[in-house]
Design a protein around this motif. Sequence first.
Motif: not given
Length: 181
Positions: A10-11, A14, A85, A107, A109, A163
């Motif tokens: 996922w990290i 995105w 993150v 962003w 995440l 995200a």
Amino acid sequence: MHTGTPPSEWITRWGALAPAHATVLDVACGSGRHLRWWAQRGHAVTGVDRDALALAGLRDVGECVLADLENAPWPLPGRTFDVVVVTNYLWRPLLPTIVASVAPGGWLLYETFSLRQAEIGRPRRAEFLLAPGELQALCTGWDILALEDTELSAPRRFVQRIAARRPVAASLESLASQGTS
């Protein structure tokens, strides 16, 4: 924990879309699997964790901040980052601070365990598991790029992940209104 483990899909999925040379904060970074991934791509990274031994192995990667996120003040007051993150970590009292650490246009995440995780293994306690829609509610008014509440394999686990991008205009309006109060 997570030593030798590859970064979350996922990290990386995105994160690959983040602007070049972004400033990145990894909350509860552990052994730094995500810090290393971001640093290898030319980003300025900051990791926060309470494990001094894990952070000692990351000094050559980026800024390392030793802090107990659950029992001490936030160690980065007033700082914002282009990307924040969080994986496999949930401390609800810290959520507003995490959100505030995302710069305008930046962003978030986030990926951690959902309530269904309790059906199959640890963690089982509700305070460490996200309720349905909890991450989406956290990012109200943001641009949601992706949102999942899903089951993953290898290892099997139930997660919720998001995200999201903080709007620039809304952030500037918020700052302006704070200046007039």
